[in-house]
Design a protein around this motif. Structure first.
Motif, PDB file in Angstrom:
ATOM      1  N   UNK A   9       0.865  -1.168   0.000  1.00 11.04           N
ATOM      2  CA  UNK A   9       0.000   0.000   0.000  1.00 11.04           C
ATOM      3  C   UNK A   9       0.896   1.211   0.000  1.00 11.04           C
ATOM      4  N   UNK A  10       0.527   2.237  -0.693  1.00 10.65           N
ATOM      5  CA  UNK A  10       1.368   3.420  -0.809  1.00 10.65           C
ATOM      6  C   UNK A  10       1.643   4.043   0.541  1.00 10.65           C
ATOM      7  N   UNK A  11       0.770   3.822   1.513  1.00 11.65           N
ATOM      8  CA  UNK A  11       0.913   4.463   2.811  1.00 11.65           C
ATOM      9  C   UNK A  11       1.532   3.561   3.871  1.00 11.65           C
ATOM     10  N   UNK A  12       1.861   2.343   3.575  1.00 18.45           N
ATOM     11  CA  UNK A  12       2.402   1.481   4.611  1.00 18.45           C
ATOM     12  C   UNK A  12       2.951   0.173   4.091  1.00 18.45           C
ATOM     13  N   UNK A  13       3.472  -0.605   5.042  1.00 24.25           N
ATOM     14  CA  UNK A  13       4.039  -1.914   4.728  1.00 24.25           C
ATOM     15  C   UNK A  13       3.197  -2.999   5.371  1.00 24.25           C
ATOM     16  N   UNK A  14       3.085  -4.125   4.687  1.00 24.08           N
ATOM     17  CA  UNK A  14       2.328  -5.250   5.225  1.00 24.08           C
ATOM     18  C   UNK A  14       3.126  -5.962   6.312  1.00 24.08           C
ATOM     19  N   UNK A  15       2.469  -6.853   7.047  1.00 21.67           N
ATOM     20  CA  UNK A  15       3.132  -7.641   8.085  1.00 21.67           C
ATOM     21  C   UNK A  15       4.279  -8.453   7.486  1.00 21.67           C
ATOM     22  N   UNK A  16       4.033  -9.072   6.332  1.00 23.90           N
ATOM     23  CA  UNK A  16       5.072  -9.875   5.700  1.00 23.90           C
ATOM     24  C   UNK A  16       6.280  -9.052   5.310  1.00 23.90           C
ATOM     25  N   UNK A  17       6.023  -7.837   4.803  1.00 23.44           N
ATOM     26  CA  UNK A  17       7.138  -6.971   4.405  1.00 23.44           C
ATOM     27  C   UNK A  17       7.948  -6.514   5.615  1.00 23.44           C
ATOM     28  N   UNK A  18       7.290  -6.164   6.702  1.00 25.04           N
ATOM     29  CA  UNK A  18       7.986  -5.735   7.908  1.00 25.04           C
ATOM     30  C   UNK A  18       8.766  -6.898   8.509  1.00 25.04           C
ATOM     31  N   UNK A  19       8.160  -8.080   8.483  1.00 23.56           N
ATOM     32  CA  UNK A  19       8.846  -9.260   8.995  1.00 23.56           C
ATOM     33  C   UNK A  19      10.159  -9.478   8.265  1.00 23.56           C
ATOM     34  N   UNK A  20      10.113  -9.395   6.939  1.00 22.32           N
ATOM     35  CA  UNK A  20      11.320  -9.594   6.137  1.00 22.32           C
ATOM     36  C   UNK A  20      12.335  -8.480   6.375  1.00 22.32           C
ATOM     37  N   UNK A  21      11.851  -7.256   6.508  1.00 19.83           N
ATOM     38  CA  UNK A  21      12.743  -6.118   6.658  1.00 19.83           C
ATOM     39  C   UNK A  21      13.471  -6.125   8.003  1.00 19.83           C
ATOM     40  N   UNK A  22      12.786  -6.498   9.073  1.00 20.25           N
ATOM     41  CA  UNK A  22      13.357  -6.429  10.411  1.00 20.25           C
ATOM     42  C   UNK A  22      13.941  -7.765  10.889  1.00 20.25           C
ATOM     43  N   UNK A  23      13.644  -8.850  10.169  1.00 14.21           N
ATOM     44  CA  UNK A  23      14.152 -10.144  10.579  1.00 14.21           C
ATOM     45  C   UNK A  23      13.451 -10.709  11.795  1.00 14.21           C
ATOM     46  N   UNK A  24      12.181 -10.384  11.964  1.00 11.77           N
ATOM     47  CA  UNK A  24      11.379 -10.945  13.055  1.00 11.77           C
ATOM     48  C   UNK A  24      10.242 -11.745  12.440  1.00 11.77           C
ATOM     49  N   UNK A  25       9.671 -12.649  13.217  1.00 11.49           N
ATOM     50  CA  UNK A  25       8.617 -13.500  12.688  1.00 11.49           C
ATOM     51  C   UNK A  25       7.290 -12.761  12.640  1.00 11.49           C
ATOM     52  N   UNK A  26       6.434 -13.198  11.732  1.00 14.58           N
ATOM     53  CA  UNK A  26       5.082 -12.650  11.667  1.00 14.58           C
ATOM     54  C   UNK A  26       4.363 -12.908  12.986  1.00 14.58           C
ATOM     55  N   UNK A  27       4.635 -14.061  13.582  1.00 20.01           N
ATOM     56  CA  UNK A  27       3.999 -14.387  14.868  1.00 20.01           C
ATOM     57  C   UNK A  27       4.376 -13.365  15.935  1.00 20.01           C
TER      58      UNK A  27
END
Length: 270
Positions: A9-27
């Protein structure tokens, strides 16, 4: 059609994208959302979570604090409670980390000694060995013992004891063995009979002193007594103290074993 958690979304990042970016699990992200520690500020029209740049910055701080060993409650206070002394909390955590590093360094040094003990048997220089065990001591003896017994339980037990000993501890072991050898020789001279209370006390003392190397059962002691008599090196040692001492020692060990219901003729290394 792409999966919802992969939708951008132009205004934000999805859970999956943040997980990949920060190296933390979706859980973990879901858990932090549920507890209020780090919630996404936006939702798509379909109701999916979206993280803003500010949300991601907060998550960065959560990840850093968590890696420093802080609990989630403490992290929440650092992030949200204006009364919290953040530098003070971080200094306290740094002290704990320094203590943990020191413990790990001691553990690392202990592991090095344990590895060396398993591989070498005796963590002493040749000079230290000669000073402690006498000039007749063979510094190649531990290496030979490892070649013969390195795959046994007793060698592992011996190595664990050896890893924690320095010259002073080994000197105490050597002194105890010397005192025992002297007592055995004096008892033989005095005509102490196998099976007598005094002889049995010497057998028990031998087993106690020998546990400096590894635990010794009565059956194992029978086998050891016979090896002392049959092996040229051991026999020379004991007979050098008193002529016939190796055989006499075997006799008192056998008598003690019989008193405890063990047949010396069928005893095994167990």
């Amino acid at each position: 059609m792409p999966h919802a958690t992969d939708t951008t979304d132009a205004e934000g990042l999805t859970v999956g994208q943040v997980s990949a970016r920060l190296g933390v699990t979706v859980r973990a992200l879901h858990h932090w959302d549920e507890t209020g520690l780090a919630r996404p500020s936006l939702r798509t029209a379909a109701g999916y979570r979206l993280y803003t740049a500010g949300d991601v910055e907060r998550l960065h701080r959560v990840v850093v604090y968590r890696e420093l060993g802080l609990g989630l409650d403490r992290i929440g206070a650092l992030l949200d409670d204006p009364a919290t002394d953040v530098p003070g909390a971080l200094r306290a955590q740094r002290t704990q980390i320094a203590e943990r590093i020191e413990r790990l360094q001691r553990l690392d040094a202990g592991l090095d000694r344990m590895i060396d003990a398993h591989e070498r048997g005796l963590l002493l220089t040749a000079e230290q060995q000669a000073a402690i065990f006498g000039p007749e001591w063979n510094p190649d003896g531990p290496a030979e013992a490892r070649r013969r017994y390195g795959d046994t339980t007793q060698w592992r037990q011996y190595a664990e004891r050896a890893a924690s000993r320095g010259p002073e501890e080994w000197q105490a072991v050597a002194d105890a063995m010397t005192d025992l050898d002297r007592a055995l020789g004096e008892a033989m001279d005095a005509g102490v009979a196998p099976g007598s209370p005094e002889a049995n006390r010497l057998v028990e003392r031998h087993r106690e002193v020998f546990t400096s190397y590894f635990p010794l059962t009565r059956q194992m002691q029978v086998c050891l007594g016979r090896m002392y008599e049959a092996d040229p090196g051991f026999a020379a040692h004991y007979d050098g103290i008193r002529a016939g001492l190796a055989t006499w020692f075997r006799h008192i060990v056998d008598a003690d074993a019989r008193a405890h219901g063990i047949d010396p003729d069928t005893a095994t290394w167990q």
